[in-house]
Design a protein around this motif. Sequence first.
Motif, PDB file in Angstrom:
ATOM      1  N   ARG A 286       0.825  -1.216   0.000  1.00 34.07           N
ATOM      2  CA  ARG A 286       0.000   0.000   0.000  1.00 34.07           C
ATOM      3  C   ARG A 286       0.859   1.266   0.000  1.00 34.07           C
ATOM      4  N   ARG A 287       1.994   1.219   0.679  1.00 35.90           N
ATOM      5  CA  ARG A 287       2.900   2.375   0.669  1.00 35.90           C
ATOM      6  C   ARG A 287       3.425   2.614  -0.750  1.00 35.90           C
ATOM      7  N   TRP A 288       3.778   1.538  -1.455  1.00 36.28           N
ATOM      8  CA  TRP A 288       4.246   1.667  -2.834  1.00 36.28           C
ATOM      9  C   TRP A 288       3.134   2.176  -3.741  1.00 36.28           C
ATOM     10  N   VAL A 289       1.915   1.709  -3.503  1.00 37.41           N
ATOM     11  CA  VAL A 289       0.757   2.156  -4.298  1.00 37.41           C
ATOM     12  C   VAL A 289       0.585   3.668  -4.142  1.00 37.41           C
ATOM     13  N   HIS A 290       0.751   4.179  -2.935  1.00 38.03           N
ATOM     14  CA  HIS A 290       0.605   5.618  -2.719  1.00 38.03           C
ATOM     15  C   HIS A 290       1.764   6.399  -3.322  1.00 38.03           C
ATOM     16  N   MET A 291       2.921   5.778  -3.432  1.00 36.50           N
ATOM     17  CA  MET A 291       4.036   6.436  -4.122  1.00 36.50           C
ATOM     18  C   MET A 291       3.728   6.558  -5.613  1.00 36.50           C
ATOM     19  N   ILE A 292       3.133   5.523  -6.202  1.00 39.03           N
ATOM     20  CA  ILE A 292       2.756   5.558  -7.616  1.00 39.03           C
ATOM     21  C   ILE A 292       1.694   6.635  -7.851  1.00 39.03           C
TER      22      ILE A 292
ATOM     23  N   ARG B 145       1.072   1.406 -21.033  1.00 35.73           N
ATOM     24  CA  ARG B 145       1.118   0.219 -20.167  1.00 35.73           C
ATOM     25  C   ARG B 145       2.563  -0.048 -19.724  1.00 35.73           C
ATOM     26  N   ALA B 146       3.482   0.005 -20.676  1.00 35.40           N
ATOM     27  CA  ALA B 146       4.888  -0.251 -20.378  1.00 35.40           C
ATOM     28  C   ALA B 146       5.441   0.791 -19.406  1.00 35.40           C
ATOM     29  N   HIS B 147       5.072   2.056 -19.599  1.00 35.62           N
ATOM     30  CA  HIS B 147       5.548   3.130 -18.719  1.00 35.62           C
ATOM     31  C   HIS B 147       5.025   2.928 -17.297  1.00 35.62           C
ATOM     32  N   PHE B 148       3.736   2.632 -17.157  1.00 40.50           N
ATOM     33  CA  PHE B 148       3.150   2.418 -15.834  1.00 40.50           C
ATOM     34  C   PHE B 148       3.814   1.218 -15.156  1.00 40.50           C
ATOM     35  N   SER B 149       3.970   0.115 -15.893  1.00 40.34           N
ATOM     36  CA  SER B 149       4.581  -1.098 -15.345  1.00 40.34           C
ATOM     37  C   SER B 149       6.014  -0.831 -14.895  1.00 40.34           C
ATOM     38  N   LYS B 150       6.761  -0.106 -15.713  1.00 43.85           N
ATOM     39  CA  LYS B 150       8.155   0.192 -15.374  1.00 43.85           C
ATOM     40  C   LYS B 150       8.237   1.048 -14.115  1.00 43.85           C
ATOM     41  N   GLN B 151       7.371   2.054 -14.005  1.00 43.99           N
ATOM     42  CA  GLN B 151       7.376   2.912 -12.822  1.00 43.99           C
ATOM     43  C   GLN B 151       7.041   2.111 -11.569  1.00 43.99           C
TER      44      GLN B 151
ATOM     45  N   GLN C 131       7.485  -1.131 -11.073  1.00 44.07           N
ATOM     46  CA  GLN C 131       8.593  -2.029 -10.752  1.00 44.07           C
ATOM     47  C   GLN C 131       9.807  -1.265 -10.219  1.00 44.07           C
ATOM     48  N   MET C 132      10.060  -0.066 -10.723  1.00 52.39           N
ATOM     49  CA  MET C 132      11.170   0.729 -10.212  1.00 52.39           C
ATOM     50  C   MET C 132      10.916   1.156  -8.753  1.00 52.39           C
ATOM     51  N   HIS C 133       9.660   1.441  -8.413  1.00 49.20           N
ATOM     52  CA  HIS C 133       9.333   1.850  -7.048  1.00 49.20           C
ATOM     53  C   HIS C 133       9.347   0.675  -6.075  1.00 49.20           C
ATOM     54  N   THR C 134       9.276  -0.539  -6.576  1.00 45.59           N
ATOM     55  CA  THR C 134       9.227  -1.697  -5.687  1.00 45.59           C
ATOM     56  C   THR C 134      10.535  -2.495  -5.654  1.00 45.59           C
TER      57      THR C 134
END
Length: 100
Positions: A20-26, A84-90, A92-95
């Motif tokens: 959830r913390r990562w979700v809020h960072m996104i 989709r690729a940009h969102f996925s990359k962001q 994965q980079m945050h996690t």
Amino acid sequence: MAIFNTDKALDMSCTERELRRWVHMIAELFPMTSEQAGHADFEVQGGTARIAWKEMPDRVIALVRLKRMEVTLAFSDGVPADARAHFSKQFQMHTLRGGG
């Protein structure tokens, strides 16, 4: 109602609190439109991205127990492949966690 197509399914070693913390960072990069018990939706180019999660059994290695979550990244129809690729990359980079 949006139809979501799963783009990625991830087996992540984390707690729901960490996720959830990562979700809020996104949400600082992509506006969050809703958050429910098992998923959060974000506004992306052409539609909606959804991060959904559910707990999985712990991973046990000798005396070590690691919490696990099944995390899926899904997108509504109309979201182009590059968005989709940009969102996925962001996500994965945050996690990512350090190692070495």
